[in-house]
Write a protein that holds these residues in place. Structure first.
Motif, short mmCIF file in Angstrom:
data_model
loop_
_atom_site.label_atom_id
_atom_site.label_comp_id
_atom_site.label_asym_id
_atom_site.label_seq_id
_atom_site.Cartn_x
_atom_site.Cartn_y
_atom_site.Cartn_z
N PHE A 1 0.60 5.43 0.08
CA PHE A 1 -0.20 6.64 0.26
C PHE A 1 0.62 7.78 -0.34
O PHE A 1 1.48 8.36 0.33
CB PHE A 1 -0.52 6.86 1.74
N ARG B 1 -1.55 13.03 6.10
CA ARG B 1 -3.01 12.99 6.26
C ARG B 1 -3.65 14.27 5.74
O ARG B 1 -3.04 15.34 5.75
CB ARG B 1 -3.37 12.77 7.73
N THR C 1 -9.87 4.76 -4.22
CA THR C 1 -10.41 6.05 -3.77
C THR C 1 -11.49 5.78 -2.73
O THR C 1 -12.40 4.99 -2.97
CB THR C 1 -11.01 6.84 -4.95
N GLU D 1 0.12 10.78 -1.17
CA GLU D 1 0.07 12.14 -0.65
C GLU D 1 1.15 12.37 0.40
O GLU D 1 1.59 13.49 0.61
CB GLU D 1 -1.30 12.44 -0.03
N ALA E 1 0.84 -1.20 0.00
CA ALA E 1 0.00 0.00 0.00
C ALA E 1 0.88 1.25 0.00
O ALA E 1 1.78 1.39 0.84
CB ALA E 1 -0.92 0.00 1.22
#
Length: 249
Positions: A33, A38, A88, A35, A31
């Motif tokens: 992330f 948070r 998403t 970005e 996985a």
């Protein structure tokens, strides 16, 4: 600022870990992330200001992707990973947002998940093209979230309720039984409940653990993070400068 040696060492460990997955004996999911942090409204404003200054697409619902890790993962895993799943996640308007506190209380939340599969062989070859592919993907993801905000759904296709996986339920139940059995054995062997002093110590320990958990849960909230406070400070400075300009006018 982190030293070049620290950054080089981190990159080496990251790429070495990716290479080790080639010979991993079991199927795996990795996985990412992209970005890198948070989501908060303060971070979104800061990201939009940065996008405007750099001539990038101004996203309305998500942050700008940090593509270096993604590019490295694709470059090192292209030969043995068949596909990338673009996920998403959105919360329906009628459902409360899932939080750690709600999780510990046993309160459920509804989550909508949109998954799209991209074959690894269809991705570009160069690092620059892979980074641009990721940025374009986030532009499409932003539009998808716009649709969910407007229609409370990702598409016109009916939602598929996957229910609760039996395997996950069995794993959680098994670990709960093992932990409960271990706790009971410990209490019996330690004789904590054989005296009022032991009962008092157990109650105090439980109260301390509960307070610490509450503190950790509160500090895990996005708006309390250091990056969010820094972004909020920039936002306030920007608002102050706008106010000063308006007064001068």
């Amino acid at each position: 600022m982190k030293s070049p040696d620290y950054v080089a060492g981190y990159i080496y460990l990251y790429t070495a870990g990716l290479q080790q997955l080639r010979d991993f004996p079991q199927p795996f999911w990795l996985a990412l992330f992209v970005e890198g942090t948070r989501f908060t409204q303060a971070k979104l404003v800061a990201a939009q200001e940065y996008a405007t200054s750099q001539g990038l697409s101004r996203l309305r619902n998500i942050l700008i992707p940090r593509t270096k890790g993604f590019v490295s993962a694709v470059s090192h895993m292209r030969s043995f990973v068949p596909a990338i799943y673009d996920v998403t996640v959105a919360i329906p308007k009628s459902s409360p947002s899932p939080t750690m506190l709600r999780l510990f209380k046993g309160e459920s939340s509804v989550v909508h998940v949109h998954i799209k599969r991209h074959l690894m062989k269809e991705l570009p070859e160069t690092d620059e093209a892979i980074a641009q592919w990721c940025k374009d993907l986030f532009v499409e993801k932003d539009k998808l979230l716009d649709k969910h905000i407007a229609d409370d759904t990702f598409s016109d296709q009916p939602l598929q309720d996957i229910g609760r996986p039996i395997k996950s339920l069995l794993v959680v139940s098994s670990w709960a039984c093992i932990m409960a059995f271990g706790a009971l054995r410990f209490l019996r062997l330690s004789s904590l409940f054989s005296s009022w002093k032991g009962i008092a110590l157990s109650a105090i320990g439980l109260a301390v653990i509960t307070v610490l958990m509450q503190i950790m849960i509160r500090f895990s909230q996005s708006e309390r993070s250091t990056t969010a406070r820094a972004a909020a400070g920039k936002l306030k400075e920007g608002e102050s400068s706008v106010a000063r300009r308006e007064k001068q006018q």
